[in-house]
Design a protein around this motif. Sequence first.
Motif, mmCIF file in Angstrom:
data_model
loop_
_atom_site.group_PDB
_atom_site.id
_atom_site.type_symbol
_atom_site.label_atom_id
_atom_site.label_comp_id
_atom_site.label_asym_id
_atom_site.label_seq_id
_atom_site.Cartn_x
_atom_site.Cartn_y
_atom_site.Cartn_z
ATOM 1 N N SER A 304 0.797 -1.227 0.000
ATOM 2 C CA SER A 304 0.000 0.000 0.000
ATOM 3 C C SER A 304 0.827 1.274 0.000
ATOM 4 C CB SER A 304 -0.934 0.013 1.222
ATOM 5 O OG SER A 304 -0.170 -0.101 2.421
ATOM 6 N N SER A 305 2.060 1.216 0.532
ATOM 7 C CA SER A 305 2.838 2.450 0.636
ATOM 8 C C SER A 305 4.304 2.110 0.898
ATOM 9 C CB SER A 305 2.298 3.323 1.776
ATOM 10 O OG SER A 305 3.099 4.464 1.974
ATOM 11 N N ILE A 306 5.194 3.009 0.485
ATOM 12 C CA ILE A 306 6.624 2.863 0.772
ATOM 13 C C ILE A 306 7.192 4.220 1.170
ATOM 14 C CG2 ILE A 306 6.970 0.916 -0.793
ATOM 15 C CD1 ILE A 306 8.211 2.882 -2.810
ATOM 16 N N ASP A 307 8.311 4.189 1.889
ATOM 17 C CA ASP A 307 9.071 5.401 2.169
ATOM 18 C C ASP A 307 10.534 5.013 2.270
ATOM 19 O OD1 ASP A 307 9.535 8.050 2.509
ATOM 20 O OD2 ASP A 307 8.816 8.171 4.580
ATOM 21 N N MET A 315 14.483 1.016 3.224
ATOM 22 C CA MET A 315 13.118 1.317 2.805
ATOM 23 C C MET A 315 12.143 0.644 3.766
ATOM 24 S SD MET A 315 11.208 0.317 -0.791
ATOM 25 C CE MET A 315 12.184 1.446 -1.778
ATOM 26 N N TRP A 316 11.049 1.355 4.044
ATOM 27 C CA TRP A 316 9.962 0.781 4.852
ATOM 28 C C TRP A 316 8.746 0.609 3.952
ATOM 29 C CZ3 TRP A 316 10.179 -1.185 9.691
ATOM 30 C CH2 TRP A 316 11.312 -0.884 10.453
ATOM 31 N N ILE A 317 8.081 -0.544 4.092
ATOM 32 C CA ILE A 317 6.985 -0.929 3.206
ATOM 33 C C ILE A 317 5.778 -1.307 4.060
ATOM 34 C CG2 ILE A 317 6.291 -2.503 1.354
ATOM 35 C CD1 ILE A 317 9.412 -3.108 1.114
ATOM 36 N N SER A 318 4.616 -0.747 3.756
ATOM 37 C CA SER A 318 3.384 -1.132 4.458
ATOM 38 C C SER A 318 2.511 -1.964 3.536
ATOM 39 C CB SER A 318 2.614 0.110 4.924
ATOM 40 O OG SER A 318 2.139 0.858 3.815
#
Length: 555
Positions: A304-307, A315-318
């Motif tokens: 749904s989202s990354i940053d 990287m963080w991934i939701s």
Amino acid sequence: MPKLSAYEKEREANIARNRALLEQLELKQAVESLGFPAKQAPPKTKAKPVQSTKKAKEKQEEAPRRQSARLRNTAAFDPNESPSKKRKREAEEQERFAKEAEERIEAQEREFLAKRPRHNDLDLVELTDEGVEVAQLSTELQAITQTAHPKRLGDADAFVYEEDEKDKAEVEQLRQKLQGMKVVARAKVTENRVYSAAYHPDPTKDLIFFGDKHGQLGIWDARAPPDEDGNENESDPDTKENGKYWRLQVHWPATSKSSISSVKLDPIDSHTVYTSAYDCSIRALSFTTGISREIFTNDDTLISSIDVVPNGREMWISDAAGGVTHLDLREDKSKGKWYQLSEQKIGCVSVNPTRTNFLLTASNSREMRIWDTRKLESMVLDLSLEESATEFDSEVVTKYRESKEGAGFLRSEWRHDKSVSSAYWDPRGRSIVSTSYDDSIRLWDVHTSAFKSSKAFPSSRPFARVSHNCQTGRWLTVLRAQWNPNPDVYPHFTIANMNHSLDIISCKGERIARLSDPSKITAVQAVTCSHPSIVERAATGNASGRCVLWAPADE
């Protein structure tokens, strides 16, 4: 001839009389003589959508219809053929049937493979349609790599004033710059609904990346002079497209299963663009090599989202399962570690730019939470888990959070009235803005001292709540408040308005400007982004793939 009755005679006479009367009447002249006004043509639509200059794909030729052997060979059939010729003809028919069956199986296999996600490296030729000028796009991307544009971070104590008058003065100064922005460029950059966007920090141009519903990445150089290709719409300024754009099919298949949920640029030099999609994969397109490679994949969980952490290495991934994945971009994608932080979908994840160990999540469980990711590093040891473990479900995470060792893991949380659609840190890593389906925008200000302590934040209550219609429904992209990434100006964010305008709001919740143009825009500009270097620049995209550049009209 039979004799007519009196009724039939009268009927025939009436028909003849009416026919003669109609032939004598001149209806047009009669209406004009009575003075009735002429019928007016319907008024023209106020705004005409820009028309794409890209040529539509040619329709594929229909495959020949299948026919039985009897029908195919009726003309060539000879009832007097010899047994040897008959055997030869039947052998040829069987060979032809076998070849046709093999071709059908191969076509079905190709069709099956075409619907599966692509995991291999792809170059620009494979990413674009036939006929697209790949050399021009390659030259454009190579030109960007000549200069590095690292992500600039703000100071946590910048624009923090004790007197309200100073805040008002900053807002007023910003209002004078932003309220004069107009629609200066339009184009149908993507073929389908825009889901996400990112603005390149190059100050010499307006280069925006848009991700759409069917896995397509649109690259728009909004101020570039158009190609001299005899554009049909060039004579009509209302439907003329501005700038140049290219469409890359980075995620596959080209259906809603590949919607691009996030677009992020490499924070070190901005020479790579990362895209996450509903096909459970994340790809990185390098401007230097022109190669798109897969850096992460998840077999069955929607991303749904990354940053990207400002150091460019993490990287963080939701995802839709309520988890976040920490990925070290220097290691193999299989070594990413997954933590389930919610029982429901986490739709947004944001890394604090100045204190990268503080992670912000927004979920469908109506909760916005701030986590200290340093605790995750010691969780394996504290719970005596296997060092090779890469997945930690909610039971493990909850157990650790409630333990003595896990104190300070969850720093803060705030429950909204409905699902939290987004939550982001500002460039200073101090303010937070969230959007929710309860039709509210909430703002937080976290004091610097709260980050220095290892305990939970003293207060989680937002200091401002702004009413804002967030009921996008099924056909519009979810509205997200996006901070302006420029650290040199007073913190503010952009968000779409359901009344076809663009709202710009300060970090204190005060509306700075509302940009609109009914003569050119008649759709909700659901996706927004701002230039990281130039204050008076914003870009928006709508549900049909049409995008708009906002800037001062005199530039």
